[in-house]
Design a protein around this motif. Structure first.
Motif: not given
Lengths: 553, 553
Positions: A499-502, A519, A522, B167-168, B187, B189-190, B192, B543-549
């Motif tokens: 999980a990446l925060s930017v 989530y 993962s 998953v949105p 956020k 959500f990808r 993967v 699985r879900v890989a998240a990115m939040r910015r």
């Protein structure tokens, strides 16, 4: 009104929140008298003190008693808990599970929701219990062990409820036969649980990490044995006690939820996990023991949160001061003992561009050190952020780590007013080169961080994401003003299941994982095979048994 | 129009059907020229004949060729397939998987739906391929390997699509901060995938049992290696060829789906399953090999359908003739080689009440034998029901089984017109006592059944459900006019994780499991750890890989 009806509206909101994943929370994180009652704080503290030095009453007729918890703030708790042999525990759990398995989805989910509701009311008691076992500062203990953990519990219940109710209860199946009469079958689909669910707790976040498993298993009809870490029994003992009270009131055998306490000198976890009577194992803890559990549990159904090495990649920033302050907080919070805390900070040897002009590698490292000093300058604030160090081994680990690189900022004890014996440590910050992966390439649990000199951001991303694939990682953090870099990092970390925060600079930190939105873990790298919470976390905790009956004319 | 748009309506119907679980089917099971085209039957047969005795073209540049399939109807197929070493296969699969993982959910699901659509158009070819590998009679091969398997594929795609779209994609998370500005995160959500998915096929239902795994893995972004049983390569080779054609047309690397054929003398399944490059294993086959796969696969993510011992409990009936005819058909269909076919028929020693008066144990056994004789009296009909025996070992098993009890009806070869060398066997029916569990307590794959004398129906239910818990069972069948008995059996079989059919007398049989309605295998007993198809079958394949910015002001 049934428990289910009493909490139905909240459940439905929670189910919606799990889908939408926007901000939502059921249990207020503010430890305010206006919310929890003006006497709640004092009552909680009094209730905690009343437990100290006494046998804990779980309403169980146990012969043997165990428990040697010592608060990281310095004093032994002196609480003992009723202990049972694994065979006896599992037998009782199985027996109690029979009636629980036969209960309706609504009845089970109602009981779960009522338990969480009562846990919420005891948030101050649980805060003290968590503070003096995990070593967290009070406010963090309140939030993480109280409302945040309760939100995670509700999230798991919502997923379980949603998943079970996706299966229709009864259907009429009518297959056309050309000109003939259709073939008609009445079908009934029953949710059947797996059996005994063993939840192995950790010492740092016993409720936050334990509740999702406890409530996912419980809601889906399994009986639950809670095996706390010997250093953090009390928060889960209080939880189990409340669960047993509710079960009893609802007419169920309280042994549907049991506590399996032990002591570090005589551990029972392996015997429990390898017992053929256990159908589900949930584990939070070290990768070494996690591997043992995955390989030796009698059941194939094992959910783990192990650990990883979390990274920050610094490429550039439009808010240098905000970035440094944010990272300083992430490194300091609970003395780096969060599974989401960063360890490795990758910075290009050539430095970075910022809103304050170009900063060299050393300037970045120094600015991070100064931000930590600034954050922890006030002793009271330092104590509130750092808390204490849960395990003495972490202090030794810091000591050993000092040799691993150039010390940018040294770790030191941080006195806490009123707790002269508290075990504390502020962050140790070391500068190393990318090639020193014997230093930064291993998990060094606690307030230990590396500023790592790389050739360029591309190398930083590659090293951080490769490390995640190899050793696991739960979080990653990136600072960049360049969208192309952000996209590249997003790809790399997504493929590594991190999980990446930017560009976090405000009052939100990479360590934080919000129920109903983030989530947590993962499941896609060695940091754990499961996620809190998704469908996969609940869908296999029950099965569907079908009956079909031919309609007689 | 994209593949996704072209098939969207059908997909949405399928998603709805998975929820409703009433009767629904996308692919017509009637092998009619009106549906499949007037020349489809002749075309399919011609296409099959054109494949015989030649190298099968998969569009792969393979050096080595393997393949020694022999039709249970008597003739060797003479087809060879391109073979690759496991390392090379997995490397190519991983490489192709990169682009597939990056594709959108819609693009991937569209490709899957187009593949199934083209498989449907080739149902007659696949029917011949299945007939001459599995040994099924033509009509059964058409239905089971064609439309029914295609429905199972669509069901898996629908589950995967539904699960991924729960998953949105993007959310805006805004956390209130009292009077201050909220903390706002964007956020993403990808989805993967896991990586390389290995699907290990069986010899009796290579497409029906294999498609759910192939399409669940494919839709969720994994690359798939199809490892067919050495005795039933052709149906899956045709499938893989069609899949590769569609992938190529859609601009993907066709190696997203690869065939891994081998020969019984030089098997590669173990090497593939134990390869660390394989992320998911799906297995259909024997419990012995299933156990090996579960224990030795490099990945923990293993889905199995192994086998069990299915039971019929006869308590009483309002349609004695209908019951006997129904059971006779269940025992005869495909010579008892279905994983859902019954083996053990429990009958009280005191006999049963029926609409034709009381029938003694021996009368029930005799009536079953006569019903089989009646069913198979006409040689053409017998051939159409029995088909042939896939594996010569089954013939030896029948031979050995003759000594296990009192023969009520003997097994015999059943000549099939035009196939003088066909390997055939009608059902062997033996009478034994409940205590003879060395006879009935083991799986005896093939047309072997026991009529078991018990003390009473209660004992019948107990023995059958205990056997299911111990040895696994996929189906159970009950005949009773007493609702209390039905309830008791429903409880016992539900807790043993067995799908129960009650009072089947018409044109529906315990062996049959309908896509979109019946859950095939519960996963709750040793007959397999997975179910075709439920959420748990798909939810862990990605699985879900998240990115939040952080939103910058």
């Amino acid at each position: 009104m049934s428990f289910f009806e009493a909490h139905r509206a909240r459940l439905e909101q929670a189910v919606g929140a799990c889908r939408a994943r926007v901000y939502w929370s059921a249990y207020p994180e503010v430890a305010s008298g206006k919310i929890y009652g003006e006497t709640a704080k004092a009552d909680g503290e009094a209730a905690f003190k009343a437990l100290l030095g006494k046998p804990f009453d779980l309403g169980e007729s146990g012969g043997r008693r165990v428990g040697r918890e010592v608060s990281p703030y310095g004093m032994p708790l002196g609480i003992t808990y009723p202990a049972m042999d694994p065979d006896a525990l599992i037998e009782r759990s199985m027996k109690a599970g029979d009636g629980w398995a036969r209960a309706s989805i609504g009845d089970r989910v109602g009981v779960c929701l009522e338990i969480v509701d009562r846990l919420n009311k005891q948030s101050f008691l649980i805060a003290h219990a968590a503070m003096h076992t995990t070593g967290q500062a009070f406010m963090m203990a309140f939030q993480a062990a109280g409302p945040h953990a309760q939100d995670r519990a509700l999230e798991a219940i919502a997923y379980a409820y949603d998943e079970m109710t996706r299966v229709p209860r009864e259907v009429n199946w009518s297959k056309p036969q050309g000109k003939g009469d259709p073939i008609v079958l009445d079908k009934v689909f029953r949710i059947v649980p797996r059996g005994v669910s063993l939840v192995i707790g950790c010492a740092t976040f016993p409720t936050w990490n334990g509740y999702p498993a406890v409530f996912a298993s419980l809601a889906t009809g399994n009986s639950v044995i809670v095996k706390p870490h010997p250093g953090a029994i009390l928060p889960l003992a209080i939880t189990v006690k409340i669960a047993r009270d509710v079960l009893k009131e609802a007419g169920f055998d309280p042994d549907v939820v049991m506590l399996a306490p032990d002591e570090a000198e005589a551990p029972i976890t392996q015997e429990l996990a390898a017992h053929p009577g256990v159908a589900i194992v949930d584990f939070t803890g070290s990768p070494a023991f996690g591997q043992w559990v995955r390989e030796n549990a009698a059941t194939d159904l094992v959910f783990t949160e192990e650990a990883g090495i979390n990274s920050i990649v610094i490429d550039s920033t439009g808010d240098f001061r905000g970035m440094c302050a944010n990272i300083a907080f992430s490194l300091s919070l609970y003395s780096g003992q969060m599974c989401t805390a960063p360890q490795n900070i990758f910075v290009p040897a050539s430095g970075i561009d910022t809103n304050e002009g170009h900063k060299s590698f050393d300037e970045v490292a120094q600015a991070l050190a100064m931000a930590i000093d600034r954050l922890l300058g006030d002793p009271e604030r330092a104590a509130n952020i750092l808390g204490t160090v849960q395990n003495a081994a972490t202090i030794q680990r810091i000591e050993a780590a000092r040799k691993l690189g150039r010390i940018i900022r040294d770790s030191a004890a941080v006195p806490i007013a009123g707790f002269g014996e508290a075990r504390t440590a502020s962050p140790l910050l070391l500068a190393v080169d990318a090639k020193d992966d014997r230093a930064w390439g291993e998990e060094r649990f606690g307030p230990i961080a590396f500023v790592i000199r790389t050739g360029a951001t591309e190398e930083s991303i590659a090293l951080a994401s490769q490390s995640a694939r190899r050793k696991g990682a739960i979080t990653a953090s990136l600072y960049s003003t360049d969208d192309a870099v952000i996209d590249k990092a997003a790809d790399a970390f997504a493929r590594a299941g991190v999980a990446l925060s930017v560009n976090l600079t405000g009052g939100i930190y990479v360590n934080q994982s919000a129920a109903f939105s983030d989530y947590h873990v993962s499941g896609a790298n060695p940091a754990g095979n499961a996620c809190l919470t998704d469908s996969a976390f609940v869908a296999n905790r029950f099965r569907v048994a079908a009956m079909r009956r031919q309609k007689t004319a």
